[in-house]
Design an enzyme around this catalytic site. Structure first.
Site, PDB file in Angstrom:
ATOM      1  N   LYS A   1     -11.662  18.535  15.795  1.00  0.00           N
ATOM      2  CA  LYS A   1     -10.940  19.812  15.813  1.00  0.00           C
ATOM      3  C   LYS A   1     -11.058  20.488  14.452  1.00  0.00           C
ATOM      4  CE  LYS A   1      -6.803  21.388  14.907  1.00  0.00           C
ATOM      5  NZ  LYS A   1      -7.053  22.786  14.512  1.00  0.00           N
TER       6      LYS A   1
ATOM      7  N   GLY B   1      -6.397  16.970   5.431  1.00  0.00           N
ATOM      8  CA  GLY B   1      -5.489  18.108   5.462  1.00  0.00           C
ATOM      9  C   GLY B   1      -4.318  17.865   4.540  1.00  0.00           C
TER      10      GLY B   1
ATOM     11  N   THR C   1      -0.618  16.735   3.022  1.00  0.00           N
ATOM     12  CA  THR C   1       0.123  15.478   3.022  1.00  0.00           C
ATOM     13  C   THR C   1       1.218  15.493   4.092  1.00  0.00           C
ATOM     14  OG1 THR C   1      -0.435  15.008   0.736  1.00  0.00           O
ATOM     15  CG2 THR C   1       1.576  13.985   1.561  1.00  0.00           C
TER      16      THR C   1
ATOM     17  N   GLY D   1      -0.405  14.856   7.382  1.00  0.00           N
ATOM     18  CA  GLY D   1      -0.909  13.474   7.336  1.00  0.00           C
ATOM     19  C   GLY D   1       0.203  12.475   7.627  1.00  0.00           C
TER      20      GLY D   1
ATOM     21  N   GLU E   1      -7.226  11.811   4.285  1.00  0.00           N
ATOM     22  CA  GLU E   1      -7.649  12.467   3.038  1.00  0.00           C
ATOM     23  C   GLU E   1      -6.706  13.644   2.851  1.00  0.00           C
ATOM     24  OE1 GLU E   1      -9.923  11.451   1.037  1.00  0.00           O
ATOM     25  OE2 GLU E   1     -11.326  10.248   2.191  1.00  0.00           O
TER      26      GLU E   1
ATOM     27  N   CYS F   1      -9.044  20.294  -2.543  1.00  0.00           N
ATOM     28  CA  CYS F   1      -8.058  19.209  -2.624  1.00  0.00           C
ATOM     29  C   CYS F   1      -8.115  18.520  -3.982  1.00  0.00           C
ATOM     30  CB  CYS F   1      -8.311  18.199  -1.519  1.00  0.00           C
ATOM     31  SG  CYS F   1     -10.008  17.628  -1.484  1.00  0.00           S
TER      32      CYS F   1
ATOM     33  N   GLU G   1       1.143  21.121  -4.816  1.00  0.00           N
ATOM     34  CA  GLU G   1      -0.212  21.631  -4.643  1.00  0.00           C
ATOM     35  C   GLU G   1      -0.129  23.113  -4.259  1.00  0.00           C
ATOM     36  OE1 GLU G   1      -2.387  20.283  -1.157  1.00  0.00           O
ATOM     37  OE2 GLU G   1      -4.157  19.995  -2.408  1.00  0.00           O
TER      38      GLU G   1
HETATM   39  P1  TAP Z   1      -3.139  21.255   7.337  1.00  0.00           P
HETATM   40  O1  TAP Z   1      -2.202  22.347   7.600  1.00  0.00           O
HETATM   41  O2  TAP Z   1      -2.597  19.875   7.196  1.00  0.00           O
HETATM   42  O3  TAP Z   1      -4.219  21.289   8.503  1.00  0.00           O
HETATM   43  C1  TAP Z   1      -5.310  20.401   8.575  1.00  0.00           C
HETATM   44  C2  TAP Z   1      -5.767  20.289  10.018  1.00  0.00           C
HETATM   45  O4  TAP Z   1      -4.750  19.654  10.793  1.00  0.00           O
HETATM   46  C3  TAP Z   1      -6.011  21.639  10.683  1.00  0.00           C
HETATM   47  O5  TAP Z   1      -7.084  21.518  11.579  1.00  0.00           O
HETATM   48  C4  TAP Z   1      -4.685  21.866  11.407  1.00  0.00           C
HETATM   49  O6  TAP Z   1      -4.761  22.775  12.465  1.00  0.00           O
HETATM   50  C5  TAP Z   1      -4.404  20.464  11.907  1.00  0.00           C
HETATM   51  N1  TAP Z   1      -3.014  20.205  12.243  1.00  0.00           N
HETATM   52  C6  TAP Z   1      -1.902  20.929  11.910  1.00  0.00           C
HETATM   53  N2  TAP Z   1      -0.793  20.326  12.429  1.00  0.00           N
HETATM   54  C7  TAP Z   1      -1.209  19.210  13.077  1.00  0.00           C
HETATM   55  C8  TAP Z   1      -0.535  18.161  13.797  1.00  0.00           C
HETATM   56  N3  TAP Z   1       0.798  18.139  13.926  1.00  0.00           N
HETATM   57  N4  TAP Z   1      -1.279  17.163  14.322  1.00  0.00           N
HETATM   58  C9  TAP Z   1      -2.622  17.136  14.172  1.00  0.00           C
HETATM   59  N5  TAP Z   1      -3.309  18.108  13.514  1.00  0.00           N
HETATM   60  C10 TAP Z   1      -2.614  19.126  12.969  1.00  0.00           C
HETATM   61  O7  TAP Z   1      -3.983  21.517   6.023  1.00  0.00           O
HETATM   62  P2  TAP Z   1      -4.786  22.826   5.658  1.00  0.00           P
HETATM   63  O8  TAP Z   1      -3.805  23.845   5.192  1.00  0.00           O
HETATM   64  O9  TAP Z   1      -5.733  23.183   6.753  1.00  0.00           O
HETATM   65  O10 TAP Z   1      -5.685  22.306   4.451  1.00  0.00           O
HETATM   66  C11 TAP Z   1      -5.219  22.240   3.179  1.00  0.00           C
HETATM   67  C12 TAP Z   1      -4.850  20.811   2.820  1.00  0.00           C
HETATM   68  O11 TAP Z   1      -5.950  19.924   3.038  1.00  0.00           O
HETATM   69  C13 TAP Z   1      -4.527  20.687   1.356  1.00  0.00           C
HETATM   70  O12 TAP Z   1      -3.372  19.916   1.194  1.00  0.00           O
HETATM   71  C14 TAP Z   1      -5.734  19.949   0.790  1.00  0.00           C
HETATM   72  O13 TAP Z   1      -5.474  19.236  -0.373  1.00  0.00           O
HETATM   73  C15 TAP Z   1      -6.134  19.087   1.919  1.00  0.00           C
HETATM   74  N6  TAP Z   1      -7.528  18.669   1.793  1.00  0.00           N
HETATM   75  C16 TAP Z   1      -7.781  17.389   1.437  1.00  0.00           C
HETATM   76  C17 TAP Z   1      -9.090  16.975   1.263  1.00  0.00           C
HETATM   77  C18 TAP Z   1      -9.348  15.574   0.848  1.00  0.00           C
HETATM   78  S1  TAP Z   1     -10.840  15.033   0.994  1.00  0.00           S
HETATM   79  N7  TAP Z   1      -8.408  14.811   0.386  1.00  0.00           N
HETATM   80  C19 TAP Z   1     -10.139  17.859   1.476  1.00  0.00           C
HETATM   81  C20 TAP Z   1      -9.852  19.154   1.847  1.00  0.00           C
HETATM   82  C21 TAP Z   1      -8.522  19.543   2.009  1.00  0.00           C
HETATM   83  P3  TAP Z   1      -4.518  24.341  12.111  1.00  0.00           P
HETATM   84  O14 TAP Z   1      -5.686  24.747  11.310  1.00  0.00           O
HETATM   85  O15 TAP Z   1      -4.501  25.043  13.358  1.00  0.00           O
HETATM   86  O16 TAP Z   1      -3.214  24.418  11.391  1.00  0.00           O
END
Ligand code: TAP
Length: 485
Positions: free
Chosen positions: A187, A239, A241, A244, A261, A295, A392
């Site tokens: 997804k 995504g 924390t 996660g 991650e 991230c 963050e």
């Molecule tokens: P999230 O809001 O956590 O979303 C990540 C993914 O999870 C998206 O596809 C999201 O869908 C989905 N999601 C949301 N709620 C969910 C649930 N209850 N169950 C399962 N999946 C769900 O993060 P983001 O805002 O997209 O990304 C930013 C975060 O990612 C930052 O904290 C960043 O540090 C972290 N990140 C970490 C890494 C590594 S390698 N550690 C790399 C890149 C990013 P939607 O898009 O529809 O909300």
């Protein structure tokens, strides 16, 4: 045109990439309409204009995708030799290279990142990831990643990824899973689904057996349906924390494996003996690359007190030269913020920084009058308790703290709930090694920052998650015979 595609290119992209006016889900090797016909729109964050309507997968669609992945795993992909699997991965890697320009333009339109970054970083690294893992597919036995002479894949993998590096995060997830003999349901993030759907076309072009890769687009509820599905053997999540932790709670007590991650609050430590101009370049790329939507961004600058004023002065001068604006312009350094929601999150944290007493300086640049933008910003007079030093921000905002001794630098660097990345700038090798040994960070760069390579394992400590991606360690997360057993 495959089922689920209604073709009508968006005007701004006509020249290089065809964007369909609507997209279906990629299930069992075909584009299909979602069971209840729901969809959402994806927009260009640099203009706010709609790019396309994308299918929203419900629980029934996720179930169909998992069933397709299970069939492909049992009948085709699981029994296939590693050498054969490797051929498919090589083919995908080559097609990504051949279609690199199309992917780069699409990524920039959907995400807002500067075209020079999608062209020179995201797409080449995604292809490199498939090349690297193609090479592993027939060598798992030599790396101790088999049970006897047989690879021991886990089965069907559910993968959920964020919006900051859409194709690259997809490659980090899909390449190792396929190399080790698993099939996947992935997804992508709601705001950046388009390169994942173009990747689905690449799977068709590569004649990848139906069901080995399935792409289910949608919002958080789609991700939740995937993590809750009883026939998924492992969840790989990248995504925030918060999400996660929610997923870890969902999976607790089931047979599923999990790798996470998550977020970061990386420290970039500059000692007084560092090459200052070089360090300033590293600080800039550490936090303003990809608008700070990284991230492992170096979002906290820890600078030794004796050189702090000089470093901040040079940094401000350098920020004044950055070009902020149209991501499709090859000279742009800082592009658009990915969404209105993310812009609101950044703005709220920056306001909190000001309210708590830190001093804000933003680069004097003119921002476009439509789309989502935030000027490169620096906070000084930051204390460790401030929210801008702890949380963050995931935007182009740097918090500057100072230190006197190496021990103080390490203590401050480790003083967040996260532990993903850090950078050290010093002329003395012994000081770099002393510091690196004491940092609780999964990745530590020395006199550089944000360098990535498929051979290097990547992952976090503490609330930045667990498990590693890339390198040999990354493969362990996808086999029963790895170190997790
Ligand atoms: P999230 O809001 O956590 O979303 C990540 C993914 O999870 C998206 O596809 C999201 O869908 C989905 N999601 C949301 N709620 C969910 C649930 N209850 N169950 C399962 N999946 C769900 O993060 P983001 O805002 O997209 O990304 C930013 C975060 O990612 C930052 O904290 C960043 O540090 C972290 N990140 C970490 C890494 C590594 S390698 N550690 C790399 C890149 C990013 P939607 O898009 O529809 O909300």
């Amino acid at each position: 045109m495959p089922t689920g595609f209604e073709y009508a290119p968006a005007p701004e992209s006509r020249a290089v990439v065809d964007i369909a006016s609507s997209y279906g889900l990629f299930v069992g090797g075909e584009f299909v309409d979602p069971a209840d016909g729901a969809s959402f729109k994806t927009v260009n964050p640099a203009t706010g204009e709609r790019l396309s309507d994308v299918a929203e997968a419900g629980a029934a669609d996720v179930d169909a995708a998992v069933r397709a992945a299970r069939r492909a795993y049992t009948q085709v992909w699981g029994p296939m030799s590693g050498a054969e699997r490797g051929k498919y991965l090589f083919r995908i890697a080559r097609i990504l290279q051949e279609r690199a320009r199309e992917f780069a333009v699409l990524e920039t339109l959907d995400n807002g990142k500067p075209i020079k970054e999608s062209r020179d970083v995201d797409i080449p690294l995604a292809a490199a990831h498939f090349f690297y893992h193609a090479g592993w597919a027939d060598k798992l036995e030599y790396a101790g990643l088999t049970t006897g002479a047989r690879p021991a894949p886990l089965g069907v993998i559910g993968q959920v990824i964020p919006w900051n590096f859409p194709l690259l995060m997809l490659a980090w997830k899909i390449a190792p899973a396929l190399a080790t003999g698993n099939t996947v349901v992935l997804k992508p993030a709601e705001t950046t689904p388009l390169t994942a759907l173009l990747f689905a076309q690449v799977c068709q072009q590569a004649d990848l057996p139906a069901g080995v890769v399935n792409i289910v687009t949608g919002a958080g509820a789609t991700g939740q349906a995937l993590t809750e599905h009883p026939d998924v053997d492992k969840i790989a999540f990248t995504g925030s924390t918060d999400v996660g932790k929610q997923i870890a709670r969902t999976i607790a007590g089931t047979r599923k494996r999990l790798t996470l991650e998550l977020g970061g609050k990386g420290a970039n430590i500059v000692y007084d003996d560092a090459a200052i101009d070089q360090a300033v370049e590293g600080i800039v790329s550490g936090i303003y690359f990809n608008q700070g939507h990284v991230c492992c961004a170096g979002s906290r600058l820890l600078v030794q007190e004796s050189v702090a004023d000089d470093v901040v002065r040079r940094l401000q001068r350098r920020l004044g030269t950055l070009r902020v604006g149209d991501p499709m312009d090859k000279n742009t350094d800082v592009g658009a913020i990915n969404s209105a929601e993310q812009l609101a999150r950044i703005t709220a944290l920056v306001e909190a920084g000001e309210a708590e007493g830190a001093t804000r300086w933003s680069a004097p640049c003119e921002l476009p009058d439509r789309g989502y933008w935030f000027a490169p910003t620096i906070f000084t007079d930051v204390s460790q308790a401030h929210r801008v030093a702890q949380e963050e921000i995931f935007g182009p905002v740097l918090s500057v703290l100072t230190f006197r001794t190496p021990a103080e630098a390490v203590a401050k660097a480790n003083n967040t709930p996260y532990g993903l990345s850090a950078g050290i700038w010093s002329d003395k090798g012994s000081r770099v090694l002393w510091t690196a040994d004491r940092l609780r960070a999964g990745v530590v760069w020395a006199n550089s920052f944000n360098k990535f390579d498929p051979t290097s394992p990547f992952g976090g400590y503490k609330e930045s998650g667990y498990g590693r991606e890339a390198g040999r360690h990354g493969l362990e997360a996808y086999v029963a015979a790895g170190s997790e057993d």
